[in-house]
Design an enzyme around this catalytic site. Structure first.
Site, PDB file in Angstrom:
ATOM      1  N   LYS A   9      11.472  -5.562   1.532  1.00 30.08           N
ATOM      2  CA  LYS A   9      12.134  -4.676   2.496  1.00 30.08           C
ATOM      3  C   LYS A   9      13.392  -5.407   2.933  1.00 30.08           C
ATOM      4  O   LYS A   9      13.326  -6.604   3.214  1.00 30.08           O
ATOM      5  CB  LYS A   9      11.187  -4.501   3.687  1.00 30.08           C
ATOM      6  CG  LYS A   9      11.335  -3.239   4.468  1.00 30.08           C
ATOM      7  CD  LYS A   9      10.082  -3.089   5.345  1.00 30.08           C
ATOM      8  CE  LYS A   9      10.426  -2.439   6.666  1.00 30.08           C
ATOM      9  NZ  LYS A   9       9.257  -2.422   7.548  1.00 30.08           N
ATOM     10  N   ARG A  60      11.714 -12.886   7.327  1.00 34.50           N
ATOM     11  CA  ARG A  60      10.535 -12.802   8.170  1.00 34.50           C
ATOM     12  C   ARG A  60       9.426 -13.565   7.464  1.00 34.50           C
ATOM     13  O   ARG A  60       9.067 -13.267   6.326  1.00 34.50           O
ATOM     14  CB  ARG A  60      10.115 -11.349   8.348  1.00 34.50           C
ATOM     15  CG  ARG A  60       8.800 -11.264   9.076  1.00 34.50           C
ATOM     16  CD  ARG A  60       8.390  -9.833   9.319  1.00 34.50           C
ATOM     17  NE  ARG A  60       7.147  -9.866  10.069  1.00 34.50           N
ATOM     18  CZ  ARG A  60       6.089  -9.124   9.772  1.00 34.50           C
ATOM     19  NH1 ARG A  60       6.123  -8.286   8.754  1.00 34.50           N
ATOM     20  NH2 ARG A  60       5.015  -9.217  10.497  1.00 34.50           N
ATOM     21  N   HIS A  75       2.317  -4.564  21.846  1.00 35.07           N
ATOM     22  CA  HIS A  75       2.996  -4.170  20.602  1.00 35.07           C
ATOM     23  C   HIS A  75       2.008  -3.335  19.796  1.00 35.07           C
ATOM     24  O   HIS A  75       1.037  -3.854  19.235  1.00 35.07           O
ATOM     25  CB  HIS A  75       3.438  -5.407  19.808  1.00 35.07           C
ATOM     26  CG  HIS A  75       4.040  -5.064  18.478  1.00 35.07           C
ATOM     27  ND1 HIS A  75       5.389  -5.153  18.204  1.00 35.07           N
ATOM     28  CD2 HIS A  75       3.468  -4.603  17.334  1.00 35.07           C
ATOM     29  CE1 HIS A  75       5.619  -4.760  16.966  1.00 35.07           C
ATOM     30  NE2 HIS A  75       4.470  -4.426  16.410  1.00 35.07           N
ATOM     31  N   GLY A  93       1.715  -0.954  16.788  1.00 32.15           N
ATOM     32  CA  GLY A  93       2.131  -0.294  15.555  1.00 32.15           C
ATOM     33  C   GLY A  93       0.888  -0.067  14.714  1.00 32.15           C
ATOM     34  O   GLY A  93      -0.207   0.068  15.256  1.00 32.15           O
ATOM     35  N   ARG A 106      -7.625  -1.970  10.967  1.00 30.95           N
ATOM     36  CA  ARG A 106      -8.357  -3.205  11.280  1.00 30.95           C
ATOM     37  C   ARG A 106      -9.288  -2.980  12.464  1.00 30.95           C
ATOM     38  O   ARG A 106      -8.923  -2.306  13.421  1.00 30.95           O
ATOM     39  CB  ARG A 106      -7.398  -4.343  11.630  1.00 30.95           C
ATOM     40  CG  ARG A 106      -6.506  -4.779  10.490  1.00 30.95           C
ATOM     41  CD  ARG A 106      -5.795  -6.087  10.845  1.00 30.95           C
ATOM     42  NE  ARG A 106      -4.698  -6.351   9.931  1.00 30.95           N
ATOM     43  CZ  ARG A 106      -3.409  -6.376  10.276  1.00 30.95           C
ATOM     44  NH1 ARG A 106      -3.059  -6.187  11.541  1.00 30.95           N
ATOM     45  NH2 ARG A 106      -2.480  -6.610   9.383  1.00 30.95           N
ATOM     46  N   GLU A 166      12.437  -5.731  15.201  1.00 30.07           N
ATOM     47  CA  GLU A 166      12.234  -7.064  14.634  1.00 30.07           C
ATOM     48  C   GLU A 166      13.387  -7.483  13.728  1.00 30.07           C
ATOM     49  O   GLU A 166      13.784  -8.645  13.723  1.00 30.07           O
ATOM     50  CB  GLU A 166      10.884  -7.115  13.900  1.00 30.07           C
ATOM     51  CG  GLU A 166       9.718  -7.157  14.891  1.00 30.07           C
ATOM     52  CD  GLU A 166       8.364  -6.834  14.286  1.00 30.07           C
ATOM     53  OE1 GLU A 166       8.182  -5.671  13.860  1.00 30.07           O
ATOM     54  OE2 GLU A 166       7.503  -7.717  14.237  1.00 30.07           O
TER      55      GLU A 166
HETATM   56  P1  ADP Z   1       4.266  -0.845  11.651  1.00 31.77           P
HETATM   57  O1  ADP Z   1       3.256  -1.758  12.240  1.00 31.77           O
HETATM   58  O2  ADP Z   1       3.927  -0.388  10.281  1.00 31.77           O
HETATM   59  O3  ADP Z   1       5.700  -1.302  11.839  1.00 31.77           O
HETATM   60  P2  ADP Z   1       5.055   1.237  13.548  1.00 31.77           P
HETATM   61  O4  ADP Z   1       5.524   0.379  14.658  1.00 31.77           O
HETATM   62  O5  ADP Z   1       6.053   2.045  12.802  1.00 31.77           O
HETATM   63  O6  ADP Z   1       4.106   0.473  12.546  1.00 31.77           O
HETATM   64  O7  ADP Z   1       3.967   2.250  14.191  1.00 31.77           O
HETATM   65  C1  ADP Z   1       3.246   3.146  13.404  1.00 31.77           C
HETATM   66  C2  ADP Z   1       2.299   3.919  14.301  1.00 31.77           C
HETATM   67  O8  ADP Z   1       3.057   4.615  15.305  1.00 31.77           O
HETATM   68  C3  ADP Z   1       1.478   4.966  13.569  1.00 31.77           C
HETATM   69  O9  ADP Z   1       0.139   4.936  14.012  1.00 31.77           O
HETATM   70  C4  ADP Z   1       2.153   6.269  13.997  1.00 31.77           C
HETATM   71  O10 ADP Z   1       1.283   7.364  13.972  1.00 31.77           O
HETATM   72  C5  ADP Z   1       2.548   5.915  15.403  1.00 31.77           C
HETATM   73  N1  ADP Z   1       3.528   6.870  15.912  1.00 31.77           N
HETATM   74  C6  ADP Z   1       4.821   7.023  15.554  1.00 31.77           C
HETATM   75  N2  ADP Z   1       5.363   8.080  16.209  1.00 31.77           N
HETATM   76  C7  ADP Z   1       4.393   8.605  16.987  1.00 31.77           C
HETATM   77  C8  ADP Z   1       4.302   9.698  17.909  1.00 31.77           C
HETATM   78  N3  ADP Z   1       5.352  10.471  18.148  1.00 31.77           N
HETATM   79  N4  ADP Z   1       3.111   9.938  18.510  1.00 31.77           N
HETATM   80  C9  ADP Z   1       2.052   9.156  18.271  1.00 31.77           C
HETATM   81  N5  ADP Z   1       2.061   8.106  17.427  1.00 31.77           N
HETATM   82  C10 ADP Z   1       3.213   7.847  16.804  1.00 31.77           C
END
Ligand code: ADP
Length: 374
Positions: free
Chosen positions: A14, A68, A185, A187, A218, A361
């Site tokens: 990436k 990273r 955090h 994600g 997880r 990040e």
């Molecule tokens: P990564 O760890 O892969 O960087 P991200 O920070 O992009 O992940 O977060 C991904 C998560 O955020 C997923 O579970 C996604 O469904 C959630 N997400 C993104 N937009 C929304 C939203 N509008 N409502 C609820 N969850 C969301």
């Protein structure tokens, strides 16, 4: 300064080219299936990157590369300029991050081969947590696990926790050294960090990113005997267990969907399985936040960041509801506003300020790289 940011996986690369003065992203992409497609290795992937970068650069030049790197072990507490010795040190940490560190080294070596004179910087996911006190990073297990095998709490997502701590302290106009907070955090991977005096004093991910919160795939915290018993009974191999807990658990196991947006959409339609998953994930985080509030001697702020933290109105609402006993009060109207800015979502009279702050990040890695090179 023009910086190429690289996040190198075992079969993916990436990248982003960023101007650290203007924060402009000149180009970014993800190359996948390296080694299992016509792209044979990271060197070839880099040829593709180079070609696409050239199109947008004009007469400008890349001045540095920021990598990273997931694991910095006990050695790296901040970003470092890469040389052969550093590359080998990252490689030697492979037992702690068998998927990630060797991949980072592939990326570093590919850049060195292609652009030998370009300065490269490694930014570590674990570095920000090097301030954990020993009673926090130690597991209550025999010392040889630590001294022989490096078993201890390391913590991850450090670049994001660090960046967001700074954003929140600035927003509240508090000196970072006097800032106590809980940073969430959230994600696909998720972790929560206790910040005292601006530094990390506890964090939910441990020896690996498996520990802590209920995540996309997880499990987070569980009784270690589940693993040993099932392996002893020969129900699963160690590898299968690893896959089960890292790739098939969490929201995916509870709801059948790993994506929070899908889970909350189904909750809106009255789906009970999704409701259970959402409740379990929110409950786990509420418990951590309350614990970390104590750990930091009283948090000034609770901060939500990353995909779920920045976007899921419902998840924030579920997490904050039980925190009312601490005097933390979410303002439903402020919580419902969508904005890319740092913002308060708690009421004026809330005992703890609740914030949403955007993480980035890549920007943080580019910034750290430019600073070190300069
Ligand atoms: P990564 O760890 O892969 O960087 P991200 O920070 O992009 O992940 O977060 C991904 C998560 O955020 C997923 O579970 C996604 O469904 C959630 N997400 C993104 N937009 C929304 C939203 N509008 N409502 C609820 N969850 C969301």
């Amino acid at each position: 300064m023009l910086i190429l940011v690289i996040n190198s996986g075992s079969s993916s690369l990436k990248y982003q080219v960023r101007d650290t003065e203007t924060e402009e992203v000149l180009t970014s992409d993800l190359i996948e299936r390296i080694g299992i497609s016509e792209i044979k290795d990271h060197g070839q992937a880099l040829d593709i990157v180079a070609a696409s970068i050239e199109e947008v650069l004009g007469d400008r030049e890349i001045e540095g590369v920021g990598h990273r790197v997931v694991h910095g072990g006990e050695r790296f507490s901040e970003p470092v300029l890469i040389n052969n010795e550093i590359t080998r040190a990252i490689e030697r940490l492979a037992p702690l991050a068998p998927l990630h560190n060797p991949a980072a080294v592939l990326g570093i070596r590919a850049i060195t081969a292609k652009w030998p004179n370009l300065p490269q910087v490694a930014v570590f996911d674990t570095a920000f947590h090097r301030t954990l006190p020993e009673h926090v990073w130690r597991y209550a297990v025999p010392d040889e696990l630590y001294s022989k095998f490096g078993v201890r709490r390391y913590g991850f997502h450090g670049t994001s926790h660090d960046l967001v701590t700074g954003l929140a302290a600035d927003y509240l106009d508090v000196e970072r050294e006097n800032f106590n907070a809980v940073i969430c955090h959230l994600g696909n991977g998720a972790s929560v960090t206790a910040i005292k005096g601006g530094v990390s004093v506890d964090t939910s991910m441990g020896y690996t990113p498996l520990e802590g919160l209920v995540m996309g795939t997880r499990s987070g915290d569980l009784d270690a005997s589940i693993v040993t018993q099932l392996i002893m009974r020969e129900e699963f191999t160690a590898e299968e267990m690893d896959t089960l807990l890292n790739k098939k658990s969490g929201l995916l196991a509870l709801a059948g969907d790993s994506d929070m947006r899908a889970v909350t959409d189904r909750v809106g339609q009255g789906d009970e399985q999704a409701e259970l998953a959402l409740t379990a994930a929110a409950y786990r985080l509420s418990k951590y936040i309350a614990g970390y509030h104590v750990a930091v001697g009283g948090a000034q702020a609770i901060v939500f960041t990353a995909g779920i933290g920045e976007n899921s109105i419902v998840f924030r609402e579920r997490v904050c509801k039980p925190l009312e006993v601490l005097g933390a009060k979410l303002d439903p109207e402020l919580n419902a506003i969508r904005s890319p800015e740092v913002r308060r979502i708690s009421t004026e009279d809330s005992a703890i300020t609740i914030l949403v702050a955007p993480t980035n990040e890549e920007a943080a890695i580019a910034g750290a790289t430019a600073e070190l090179i300069a």
